[in-house]
Design a protein around this motif. Structure first.
Motif, PDB file in Angstrom:
ATOM      1  N   GLN A  32       0.612  -1.234   0.119  1.00 43.01           N
ATOM      2  CA  GLN A  32      -0.003  -0.118   0.311  1.00 43.01           C
ATOM      3  C   GLN A  32       0.659   1.437  -0.057  1.00 43.01           C
ATOM      4  N   TRP A  74       2.770   1.831  -4.220  1.00 45.57           N
ATOM      5  CA  TRP A  74       2.331   3.154  -5.020  1.00 45.57           C
ATOM      6  C   TRP A  74       3.685   4.315  -5.222  1.00 45.57           C
ATOM      7  N   TYR A  97       5.575   3.896  -8.065  1.00 44.80           N
ATOM      8  CA  TYR A  97       5.455   3.306  -9.542  1.00 44.80           C
ATOM      9  C   TYR A  97       5.046   5.049  -9.613  1.00 44.80           C
ATOM     10  N   PHE A  98       4.419   5.665  -9.150  1.00 42.16           N
ATOM     11  CA  PHE A  98       3.941   7.612  -9.418  1.00 42.16           C
ATOM     12  C   PHE A  98       4.803   8.391  -9.610  1.00 42.16           C
ATOM     13  N   TYR A 103       4.542   7.453 -13.392  1.00 41.57           N
ATOM     14  CA  TYR A 103       3.163   7.275 -13.757  1.00 41.57           C
ATOM     15  C   TYR A 103       2.493   8.036 -14.791  1.00 41.57           C
ATOM     16  N   TYR A 160      -3.193   3.943 -23.468  1.00 39.69           N
ATOM     17  CA  TYR A 160      -3.170   4.442 -22.030  1.00 39.69           C
ATOM     18  C   TYR A 160      -4.173   5.458 -22.586  1.00 39.69           C
ATOM     19  N   PHE A 220      -8.541   5.405 -21.868  1.00 40.79           N
ATOM     20  CA  PHE A 220      -9.352   6.849 -21.072  1.00 40.79           C
ATOM     21  C   PHE A 220     -10.605   6.934 -21.682  1.00 40.79           C
ATOM     22  N   GLY A 278     -10.181   5.547  -6.544  1.00 43.54           N
ATOM     23  CA  GLY A 278      -8.452   5.478  -7.318  1.00 43.54           C
ATOM     24  C   GLY A 278      -8.321   6.262  -8.275  1.00 43.54           C
ATOM     25  N   ALA A 279      -8.013   7.017  -7.971  1.00 45.36           N
ATOM     26  CA  ALA A 279      -7.706   8.045  -9.193  1.00 45.36           C
ATOM     27  C   ALA A 279      -6.752   8.175  -9.379  1.00 45.36           C
ATOM     28  N   GLY A 280      -5.709   7.953  -8.617  1.00 46.81           N
ATOM     29  CA  GLY A 280      -3.811   7.923  -8.874  1.00 46.81           C
ATOM     30  C   GLY A 280      -3.826  10.109  -9.021  1.00 46.81           C
ATOM     31  N   ASN A 335      -6.110  10.993 -14.324  1.00 49.64           N
ATOM     32  CA  ASN A 335      -5.499  11.780 -14.998  1.00 49.64           C
ATOM     33  C   ASN A 335      -7.072  11.430 -16.096  1.00 49.64           C
ATOM     34  N   ASP A 377      -7.851   8.613  -3.225  1.00 50.38           N
ATOM     35  CA  ASP A 377      -6.817   8.043  -4.011  1.00 50.38           C
ATOM     36  C   ASP A 377      -6.032   6.985  -2.511  1.00 50.38           C
ATOM     37  N   ASN A 378      -5.737   6.475  -1.215  1.00 49.02           N
ATOM     38  CA  ASN A 378      -4.974   6.213  -0.664  1.00 49.02           C
ATOM     39  C   ASN A 378      -4.023   6.513  -0.857  1.00 49.02           C
ATOM     40  N   SER A 379      -2.952   6.445  -2.400  1.00 52.94           N
ATOM     41  CA  SER A 379      -1.605   6.826  -1.882  1.00 52.94           C
ATOM     42  C   SER A 379      -0.853   8.663  -1.618  1.00 52.94           C
TER      43      SER A 379
HETATM   44  C1  LIG Z   1      -3.050   1.190 -11.907  1.00 59.34           C
HETATM   45  S1  LIG Z   1      -4.252   2.390 -10.891  1.00 59.34           S
HETATM   46  C2  LIG Z   1      -4.929   4.022 -11.635  1.00 59.34           C
HETATM   47  C3  LIG Z   1      -5.539   5.105 -11.643  1.00 59.34           C
HETATM   48  C4  LIG Z   1      -6.255   6.131 -11.805  1.00 59.34           C
HETATM   49  N1  LIG Z   1      -7.294   5.571 -11.875  1.00 59.34           N
HETATM   50  C5  LIG Z   1      -4.978   5.782 -13.767  1.00 59.34           C
HETATM   51  O1  LIG Z   1      -6.249   5.823 -15.040  1.00 59.34           O
HETATM   52  O2  LIG Z   1      -4.266   6.434 -14.384  1.00 59.34           O
HETATM   53  C6  LIG Z   1      -4.772   2.406  -9.410  1.00 59.34           C
HETATM   54  C7  LIG Z   1      -5.089   3.431  -8.200  1.00 59.34           C
HETATM   55  O3  LIG Z   1      -5.339   2.627  -7.248  1.00 59.34           O
HETATM   56  C8  LIG Z   1      -5.648   3.007  -5.658  1.00 59.34           C
HETATM   57  N2  LIG Z   1      -5.569   2.367  -5.093  1.00 59.34           N
HETATM   58  C9  LIG Z   1      -5.688   1.286  -4.507  1.00 59.34           C
HETATM   59  N3  LIG Z   1      -5.999   0.087  -3.552  1.00 59.34           N
HETATM   60  C10 LIG Z   1      -7.372   1.602  -3.753  1.00 59.34           C
HETATM   61  C11 LIG Z   1      -7.575   2.091  -2.212  1.00 59.34           C
HETATM   62  N4  LIG Z   1      -7.927   0.532  -1.273  1.00 59.34           N
HETATM   63  N5  LIG Z   1      -8.002   3.203  -1.796  1.00 59.34           N
HETATM   64  C12 LIG Z   1      -7.968   3.642  -2.642  1.00 59.34           C
HETATM   65  N6  LIG Z   1      -7.268   3.672  -3.300  1.00 59.34           N
HETATM   66  C13 LIG Z   1      -6.660   2.979  -3.940  1.00 59.34           C
HETATM   67  C14 LIG Z   1      -3.766   2.967  -6.243  1.00 59.34           C
HETATM   68  O4  LIG Z   1      -3.428   3.796  -5.464  1.00 59.34           O
HETATM   69  C15 LIG Z   1      -3.965   3.382  -7.825  1.00 59.34           C
HETATM   70  O5  LIG Z   1      -3.614   4.938  -7.836  1.00 59.34           O
END
Ligand SMILES: C[S@@+](CC[C@H](N)C(=O)[O-])C[C@H]1O[C@@H](n2cnc3c(N)ncnc32)[C@H](O)[C@@H]1O
Length: 75
Positions: free
Chosen positions: A4, A8, A11-12, A15, A24, A28, A47-49, A52, A67-69
């Motif tokens: 967790q 990430w 990764y970011f 990213y 990609y 979208f 999970g917006a990352g 983007n 997002d949790n990161s």
């Molecule tokens: C593959 S990335 C996709 C990011 C973005 N949606 C994109 O398409 O560019 C997956 C995302 O889910 C987030 N994530 C994973 N588990 C999560 C959770 N339990 N709560 C919130 N975000 C979470 C990660 O931190 C990461 O940013």
């Protein structure tokens, strides 16, 4: 590696280079097409990352990204 946090965080660092990659972008565009977005809507992006999705939405659509990161949400 703590999935967790450490994964990430690494990764970011790189990213958003994905924004230059055609598949990609097409992903979208396809998501947005299926969302049937209307002017003035508010979209919740879970999970917006780095957020983007917003670059592929019309300017008059509000996006709330969660997002949790911490690394993803930094900039
Ligand atoms: C593959 S990335 C996709 C990011 C973005 N949606 C994109 O398409 O560019 C997956 C995302 O889910 C987030 N994530 C994973 N588990 C999560 C959770 N339990 N709560 C919130 N975000 C979470 C990660 O931190 C990461 O940013």
């Amino acid at each position: 590696m703590n999935y967790q946090n450490d994964f990430w965080k690494q990764y970011f660092r790189y990213y958003d280079i994905l924004l230059k990659v055609i598949p990609y972008q097409e992903l979208f565009e396809s998501i947005v097409k299926h969302l049937d977005v209307k002017s003035g809507m508010t979209i919740l992006d879970l999970g917006a990352g780095t957020g983007n999705l917003q670059y592929f939405l019309p300017n008059d659509v509000n996006v709330i990204g969660l997002d949790n990161s911490e690394e993803a949400l930094k900039d």
